[in-house]
Structure formats: C-alpha cells, structure tokens
Scaffold this active site. Structure first.
Site: not given
Ligand code: ARG
Length: 468
Positions: A156, A277, A283, A290
């Site tokens: 979970h 970024s 970043k 991804e």
C-alpha cells in the site's frame, strides 16, 4: 509491371494507389523476402518449373538485390513498388528479364508476407533475448554488489518489512525472466513456415514444403493453408509479450522515480541519464525513467491495435492484415531501443545505502518480528498481533522505536514479553527471520541470486541463425 493488372480496364485512382502501398515500411522485410524467395526458387527447381540455369540466375539476382539494398539506400526509393514482394519482382525482371517473372509461379503474396513477418519476429526475439540478458545481468551485478544492504519493502506504499536490496532487485529479475520465457514460447509457435500455403488453399505445384521450411531455419511447415495465410497470432503474442515487458519496465521506472525524490532519497540519478529544467536551475529530472514509463503506453497500444485488427476478420487473407506490420515493427523498435538505455542506467545509478538501511531500521517494520517472538513463546498469533499493536501505539505516543520501550511497559501489555525481546528486533534478526526459499533471509537471497544468474545465462544460448 503490376502483379495483378490483367483483369483491370481502368487505372487505379492515383491517390488510392499511393495510399495503399506498404513498400514505405515493408521494405525492411527485404532480407527475409529474399531468403524466402530463394527457398521458393529451390522448390520450383525441384518441381521441374525452373531449369538449373534459371535457378542459378534467379538465386544470383536475389543476392545482387540484397547487396544493392545494403550498399545504396537510394536503391529502395521506388515510388512504383506496391510492396516488398512487388519490388523484388521488379528488380529481378530488371536484372534477368523474363526469367525473373517465373519466380512467382505457384505462390501468393499472402504466404510470403506471413513468412516474412514470422522471420522478422523470430529475428527480433533473438535480438531481444540478448538485450534482456544484458539488462538482467546489470540488475544481478547490482544485487550482488548490494550484499546485505537493506531497504524497506512497501505494501500500500506504506513501509511494511525490511528486505535486502538484492531481494528487491531480484523481484524485477523474475519479471524479466518471465518476459524472456514468454518470448521463447512465442518463438516456438512463430517458427513454422507458411510457404507452400499459396493464396489460401495450398500451392498448385507439388513443392517440397519441408525442405523450404528447413532452408529458412523453421521447425517445419504450417499445418493448414487457410490458417497459415490469415494467422497473425505470432505477431499478437509477440507484441503482447512486449507489452508486458514494457509494463514491467514501467513499474521499475516508477519506483526509481519515487526513490529518487527528496522524500525517499534512496537513489541518486546518474547525470548521463537525467536532464535539467530550462527554468529551474536546481532541477535534475528523471526523463529517461519517465520516457520508459511513457513508452509502455505505446507498446500496449500496439498490442491493442493488433488484436482489434484481427478480431473481426473472416478467413482467410484480408488486406487489413497489411496493417499488422507497423505495430509489430514499432513495438520491436521501441523495446530494442529502450533496453540498452535502462541497462546503462542500472550500471551507473547510485544507491544511497545509508539512507536505505536507515529507512529499513525505522517505521516499526520489525513489528511482525515482535509478534513472531510472542508466538514463539506460545501466544496465539491473533493475541500476539494485538499485543504488538498496542506496543506500537505506545511507542508512537512516546516517539520512540519498539526496541526502546521498557520491559515493564511491555509486560503490562502482555506477560510473555521478557528480557530477550529487544535483541530480536535488530535489522539482521528481522531479515534472518524470513528464512524460506523465496524469502529475504540473506542465505536464501544468495541462492536465489545464483539461480537467477544461471537462468539469465541460458537466455544467451540461442545460436544465431544464418539463413540470410
Ligand atoms: N502487402 C501485402 C500485405 O502486407 C502483401 C499481401 C498482399 N496480398 C493480396 N492478396 N493483396 O499484406
């Protein structure tokens, strides 16, 4: 010359003519088409349709077409070729004249495309098995290097129990070993030869199907000409297997993304596989991961496309089947493209052992071990669970770990707690408690690693087929 113009009084609408061609994408089947054509030529000579001179002329010309295609990409710029079969016929005629037009005797493009596509899938599977082996071995190397380092396992997405980092990596190894086994299984059914099936009812010449199959490295001929010319199960199975593989990659990518966040801090993204970024200078983004997650969506889409394409088709060949080619190519290209990248990522990603071990030692993940301790002292499991639950609630209240609770407080909860309790709750003891095959106790993980190594090595044992 078209392959079918005799019956027509009017030319095709030029827009339609252009639109229905598959040559822009099926030209990548050329090596397979040439090999299958050579096998058919041999069969025609065997059946007495071609003289031995004609046979050698055709075989030589097929070789020449292959060489030209390899050395000069512009050779394939043929705006008139309808598909790869038409292209080869045109080139044969250009090279050897009318003899070239004998090759199509007794055969149909329906059996050819089925054969070419099977050969493509087979070759792709052989390439993939090696790439999967590389990927699995990269994970195994990290698992070995992780030694007895631990981390939390979650259910979970809540901390559940500590496990070895190696055990976590081996979970992924199992998924990809299953993917490899699915591909091997698909290969078995794909590796049958449709040549000799004709358009739908079987060849009109008595050609040696067994010999054609053997020449192309197939295990044998397909059993039924109607099925063989309309079956795309092998393509569907192949892309289904790939879609499951990318699903596994996607789950892995998702975990790596989570673990690389500041909140977890288990994983340091390797700079060669991260991006920055344009706006926020601080970043470091997990773009590779991804995109891996994103690519899975494509491959699943290809799998759905193939099933949807075939589901309403009456037997046997229908032109819709031409649309099965691109999803197969695209799925294959996507996975062949992604595997070396994730392997590179896995070879260079840094695990923050200190953080992982620290996280594995906190969050009451030794609570089950605490309950097991009571069970060992004869307390029924349900009562043990209840008692440890109360101990956890007390520890939460006091802001400490279970090990820090004084014995007197524990005994107030249950009389079976004794002085040995605290020494059962260390990370080492908790890990060792899961002492079953498939569990995270270090001695079992060590064996599992060895076993996975052997299974990964077996993926490479395929001899490359030299039919082309
Ligand atoms: N280009 C076609 C395909 O990919 C080859 C088979 C054509 N057969 C036919 N009967 N028109 O399916």
């Amino acid at each position: 010359m078209k392959m079918w113009s005799g019956r027509f009084r009017q030319p095709l609408d030029p827009e339609f003519e252009k639109w229905q061609r598959s040559f822009p994408y099926d030209q990548r089947l050329l090596p397979f088409e040439l090999a299958a054509s050579r096998a058919h030529a041999n069969a025609l000579a065997h059946a007495g349709v071609l003289s031995s001179e004609e046979l050698s002329e055709i075989v030589k010309a097929l070789g020449e077409i292959g060489r030209r295609a390899e050395s000069d990409p512009a050779f394939l710029n043929d705006p008139e070729a309808e598909d790869v079969h038409h292209f080869v016929e045109k080139q044969l005629a250009a090279l050897i004249g009318a003899t070239g037009y004998k090759l199509h005797t007794g055969r149909s493009r329906n059996e050819e495309i089925a054969t070419d596509l099977r050969l493509f899938v087979r070759q792709s599977i052989d390439t993939l098995q090696n790439l999967i082996a590389d990927w699995i071995e990269a994970m195994l190397a990290r698992a070995e290097a992780a030694g007895t380092s631990a981390m939390p396992a979650y259910t979970h997405l809540q901390p559940a129990e500590p496990v070895l980092v190696a055990h976590w990596l081996l979970a992924y190894v199992e998924m990809f070993l299953r993917d490899a086994s699915r591909l091997a299984d698909c290969r078995k059914r794909a590796n049958l030869c449709p040549l000799g099936s004709g358009a739908v009812a079987g060849a009109t010449l008595t050609i040696p199907r067994q010999a054609m199959a053997a020449e192309l490295g197939f295990d044998g001929p397909t059993a039924n000409s109607i099925d063989a010319t309309s079956d795309r199960d092998f393509a569907i199975e192949f892309v289904d297997a790939l879609s499951l593989l990318t699903l596994h990659l996607s789950r892995w990518a998702e975990e790596m993304i989570l673990f690389s966040t500041l909140a977890y801090g288990f994983v340091e993204l390797p700079e060669p596989y991260a991006t920055g970024s344009s706006a926020m200078p601080q970043k470091k983004n997990p773009d590779l991961l991804e995109l891996v997650r994103g690519k899975a969506a494509r491959v699943m889409g290809y799998a759905t496309t193939l099933q949807t394409l075939v589901k309403g088709l009456p037997l046997a060949y229908n032109k819709d089947l031409q649309e099965t080619q691109e999803p197969v190519f695209n799925a294959s290209d996507t996975v062949i493209g992604v595997l070396p990248l994730v392997t590179g990522f896995m070879n260079t990603v840094e695990f923050n052992d200190a953080k992982m071990n620290q996280a594995a030692s906190s969050g009451f993940m030794n609570a089950w071990a605490a309950a097991a301790y009571l069970v060992e002292r004869g307390v029924p499991s349900r009562f043990a669970h209840e008692a440890v639950g109360k101990a956890v609630a007390l520890a939460v209240e006091r802001g400490c770990d279970l090990q820090k609770l004084p014995l007197a407080d524990l005994q107030a909860i249950h009389s079976s707690f004794d002085a040995a309790f605290h020494s059962c709750l260390g990370l080492t003891e908790v890990l060792a408690l899961h002492d079953v095959p498939g569990g995270t106790a270090p001695r079992h993980v060590k064996r599992a690693l060895q076993n996975a190594r052997e299974r990964a090595a077996a993926l490479r044992s395929q001899e490359p087929l030299a039919i082309l």
